[in-house]
Design an enzyme around this catalytic site. Structure first.
Site, PDB file in Angstrom:
ATOM      1  N   SER A 140       0.855  -1.192   0.000  1.00 51.84           N
ATOM      2  CA  SER A 140       0.000   0.000   0.000  1.00 51.84           C
ATOM      3  C   SER A 140       0.881   1.229   0.000  1.00 51.84           C
ATOM      4  O   SER A 140       2.054   1.147   0.420  1.00 51.84           O
ATOM      5  CB  SER A 140      -0.870  -0.012   1.260  1.00 51.84           C
ATOM      6  OG  SER A 140      -1.474   1.243   1.468  1.00 51.84           O
ATOM      7  N   TYR A 153      -1.879  -1.617  10.259  1.00 53.13           N
ATOM      8  CA  TYR A 153      -1.956  -1.777   8.798  1.00 53.13           C
ATOM      9  C   TYR A 153      -0.637  -1.377   8.143  1.00 53.13           C
ATOM     10  O   TYR A 153      -0.072  -2.134   7.342  1.00 53.13           O
ATOM     11  CB  TYR A 153      -3.115  -0.940   8.258  1.00 53.13           C
ATOM     12  CG  TYR A 153      -3.326  -1.078   6.781  1.00 53.13           C
ATOM     13  CD1 TYR A 153      -3.858  -2.239   6.241  1.00 53.13           C
ATOM     14  CD2 TYR A 153      -2.999  -0.047   5.895  1.00 53.13           C
ATOM     15  CE1 TYR A 153      -4.058  -2.374   4.879  1.00 53.13           C
ATOM     16  CE2 TYR A 153      -3.194  -0.167   4.537  1.00 53.13           C
ATOM     17  CZ  TYR A 153      -3.728  -1.329   4.032  1.00 53.13           C
ATOM     18  OH  TYR A 153      -3.924  -1.464   2.680  1.00 53.13           O
ATOM     19  N   LYS A 157       2.100  -3.637   5.939  1.00 54.99           N
ATOM     20  CA  LYS A 157       2.379  -3.334   4.533  1.00 54.99           C
ATOM     21  C   LYS A 157       3.857  -3.001   4.305  1.00 54.99           C
ATOM     22  O   LYS A 157       4.396  -3.251   3.231  1.00 54.99           O
ATOM     23  CB  LYS A 157       1.444  -2.227   4.046  1.00 54.99           C
ATOM     24  CG  LYS A 157      -0.040  -2.651   4.025  1.00 54.99           C
ATOM     25  CD  LYS A 157      -0.277  -3.862   3.117  1.00 54.99           C
ATOM     26  CE  LYS A 157      -1.725  -4.279   3.052  1.00 54.99           C
ATOM     27  NZ  LYS A 157      -1.944  -5.426   2.155  1.00 54.99           N
TER      28      LYS A 157
HETATM   29  N1  LIG Z   1      -8.734  -0.020  -1.082  1.00 48.60           N
HETATM   30  C1  LIG Z   1      -7.633   0.668  -0.959  1.00 48.60           C
HETATM   31  O1  LIG Z   1      -7.667   1.912  -1.003  1.00 48.60           O
HETATM   32  C2  LIG Z   1      -6.291  -0.007  -0.790  1.00 48.60           C
HETATM   33  C3  LIG Z   1      -5.158   0.805  -0.756  1.00 48.60           C
HETATM   34  C4  LIG Z   1      -3.909   0.215  -0.603  1.00 48.60           C
HETATM   35  C5  LIG Z   1      -3.793  -1.164  -0.511  1.00 48.60           C
HETATM   36  N2  LIG Z   1      -4.909  -1.933  -0.553  1.00 48.60           N
HETATM   37  C6  LIG Z   1      -4.709  -3.387  -0.413  1.00 48.60           C
HETATM   38  O2  LIG Z   1      -5.270  -4.065  -1.515  1.00 48.60           O
HETATM   39  C7  LIG Z   1      -5.777  -5.338  -1.117  1.00 48.60           C
HETATM   40  C8  LIG Z   1      -7.245  -5.455  -1.501  1.00 48.60           C
HETATM   41  O3  LIG Z   1      -7.956  -4.401  -0.895  1.00 48.60           O
HETATM   42  P1  LIG Z   1      -9.497  -4.083  -1.164  1.00 48.60           P
HETATM   43  O4  LIG Z   1      -9.670  -2.632  -0.938  1.00 48.60           O
HETATM   44  O5  LIG Z   1      -9.929  -4.688  -2.443  1.00 48.60           O
HETATM   45  O6  LIG Z   1     -10.133  -4.844   0.100  1.00 48.60           O
HETATM   46  P2  LIG Z   1     -11.606  -5.399   0.379  1.00 48.60           P
HETATM   47  O7  LIG Z   1     -11.803  -5.373   1.854  1.00 48.60           O
HETATM   48  O8  LIG Z   1     -12.590  -4.694  -0.463  1.00 48.60           O
HETATM   49  O9  LIG Z   1     -11.470  -6.918  -0.103  1.00 48.60           O
HETATM   50  C9  LIG Z   1     -10.623  -7.788   0.601  1.00 48.60           C
HETATM   51  C10 LIG Z   1     -10.712  -9.171   0.051  1.00 48.60           C
HETATM   52  O10 LIG Z   1      -9.892 -10.022   0.870  1.00 48.60           O
HETATM   53  C11 LIG Z   1     -10.654 -11.133   1.306  1.00 48.60           C
HETATM   54  N3  LIG Z   1     -10.171 -11.566   2.605  1.00 48.60           N
HETATM   55  C12 LIG Z   1     -10.130 -10.876   3.766  1.00 48.60           C
HETATM   56  N4  LIG Z   1      -9.658 -11.648   4.756  1.00 48.60           N
HETATM   57  C13 LIG Z   1      -9.390 -12.851   4.205  1.00 48.60           C
HETATM   58  C14 LIG Z   1      -8.887 -14.073   4.712  1.00 48.60           C
HETATM   59  N5  LIG Z   1      -8.552 -14.218   6.003  1.00 48.60           N
HETATM   60  N6  LIG Z   1      -8.740 -15.110   3.857  1.00 48.60           N
HETATM   61  C15 LIG Z   1      -9.083 -14.994   2.546  1.00 48.60           C
HETATM   62  N7  LIG Z   1      -9.562 -13.862   2.030  1.00 48.60           N
HETATM   63  C16 LIG Z   1      -9.723 -12.808   2.848  1.00 48.60           C
HETATM   64  C17 LIG Z   1     -12.087 -10.643   1.356  1.00 48.60           C
HETATM   65  O11 LIG Z   1     -12.991 -11.717   1.311  1.00 48.60           O
HETATM   66  C18 LIG Z   1     -12.118  -9.773   0.098  1.00 48.60           C
HETATM   67  O12 LIG Z   1     -12.285 -10.577  -1.040  1.00 48.60           O
HETATM   68  C19 LIG Z   1      -5.540  -5.418   0.401  1.00 48.60           C
HETATM   69  O13 LIG Z   1      -4.354  -6.127   0.666  1.00 48.60           O
HETATM   70  C20 LIG Z   1      -5.400  -3.964   0.804  1.00 48.60           C
HETATM   71  O14 LIG Z   1      -4.640  -3.809   1.969  1.00 48.60           O
HETATM   72  C21 LIG Z   1      -6.164  -1.397  -0.681  1.00 48.60           C
END
Ligand SMILES: NC(=O)c1ccc[n+]([C@@H]2O[C@H](COP(=O)([O-])OP(=O)(O)OC[C@H]3O[C@@H](n4cnc5c(N)ncnc54)[C@H](O)[C@@H]3O)[C@@H](O)[C@H]2O)c1
Length: 257
Positions: A140, A153, A157
């Site tokens: 991230s 978090y 990361k």
């Molecule tokens: N949304 C953002 O702005 C953002 C920014 C930087 C990084 N990220 C990273 O990108 C990735 C995806 O983020 P997102 O926003 O799509 O998240 P989200 O919460 O919308 O989706 C998360 C996904 O992970 C799955 N998940 C959660 N815990 C789990 C577990 N224990 N086992 C299996 N699956 C599991 C959920 O079912 C879901 O499909 C994450 O690693 C997040 O940290 C997101």
């Protein structure tokens, strides 16, 4: 050329869903791993009904055995395995004094151990199949620069970038590249939950909460999940064959490293 196969954790929504859809467009068959069975099935059905190939697998990435079983199921189903995208993650807001041991275990279990188990399971499958592959991990912008109120978090990361650098060197001679992508503020359920909290605390709407994040972005727009999927497509494809150990920041201009 035989079909390439990718496994995407967290493939039931948000960034993982966009990655799955993009890799299918790139010609991959995909398996989707997440904890929510219904959502997972819905995404898989959409892909299968539109000419792609998707296998939904319910598994908890924090559980090593479940991750190994998910990779094994993928190999048995498709007969091949080339890319793992360790994307599943949790993003709680954790002011420093509120963090409990249980929360620490949970967030590090999913965000850090989940990625380690994914790397190990993919490495085993690549060795068994007798070829290299690509490992792609989600970090991230908060894993590049510490963000306030995100001690748990941001810590996880930062760890992902370190693990990515180490494993890239450990596995380079086996034809395996290991890279990470660092999104900014992406319109996904995770981010809407955070925006809801921020808006609620200020007595404003979710949209207001979301827009407070946009002002720190040089491009002045929030990220679509597809912006991130485009970078993952590059990391999963042959154009990145000489790139390893790197984190590609895809944040519209927030962090400049
Ligand atoms: N949304 C953002 O702005 C953002 C920014 C930087 C990084 N990220 C990273 O990108 C990735 C995806 O983020 P997102 O926003 O799509 O998240 P989200 O919460 O919308 O989706 C998360 C996904 O992970 C799955 N998940 C959660 N815990 C789990 C577990 N224990 N086992 C299996 N699956 C599991 C959920 O079912 C879901 O499909 C994450 O690693 C997040 O940290 C997101």
């Amino acid at each position: 050329m035989s079909k390439k196969v990718a496994l995407i954790t967290g493939g039931s929504q948000g960034i993982g869903k966009a990655i799955a859809e993009r890799l299918v467009k790139d010609g991959f068959a995909v398996s989707l791993v997440a904890t929510n069975k219904e959502k997972l099935q819905k995404v898989a059905d959409e892909i299968n009904n539109n000419g792609g190939e998707a296998l939904p697998i319910v598994a908890d990435v924090a559980d090593r055995d479940e991750v190994f079983a998910a990779v094994e199921k993928t190999v048995n189903h498709f007969g091949e395995f080339n890319v793992i995208v360790n994307n599943a993650g949790l993003g709680p807001t954790t002011p420093i004094d509120t963090i409990t041991p249980e929360q620490f275990e949970k967030v590090y279990g999913v965000n850090v151990a989940g990625v380690l188990w994914g790397i190990q399971a993919a490495h085993k499958a690549f060795k068994d199949l007798g070829h290299g592959g690509k490992i792609i991990n989600a970090t991230s912008q908060a894993g590049v620069v510490g963000n306030p109120n995100l001690a748990l978090y941001s810590g996880t990361k930062f760890a992902i970038r370190g693990i990515t650098q180490v494993v890239a060197q450990d596995l380079a001679t086996e034809g395996i590249t290991v890279n990470a992508f660092a999104p900014g503020i992406v319109k996904t359920p995770m981010m809407y939950d955070i925006a809801h909290q921020v808006g609620k605390n200020a007595g404003k709407s979710d949209e207001w909460g979301m827009q407070t994040f946009a002002k720190n972005i040089a491009m002045k727009r929030l990220s679509e999940p597809e912006d991130v999927a485009n970078v993952v497509s590059f990391l999963a494809g042959p154009d990145s064959n000489y790139v390893t150990g790197q984190t590609i920041i895809v944040d519209g201009g927030m962090q400049f490293h």
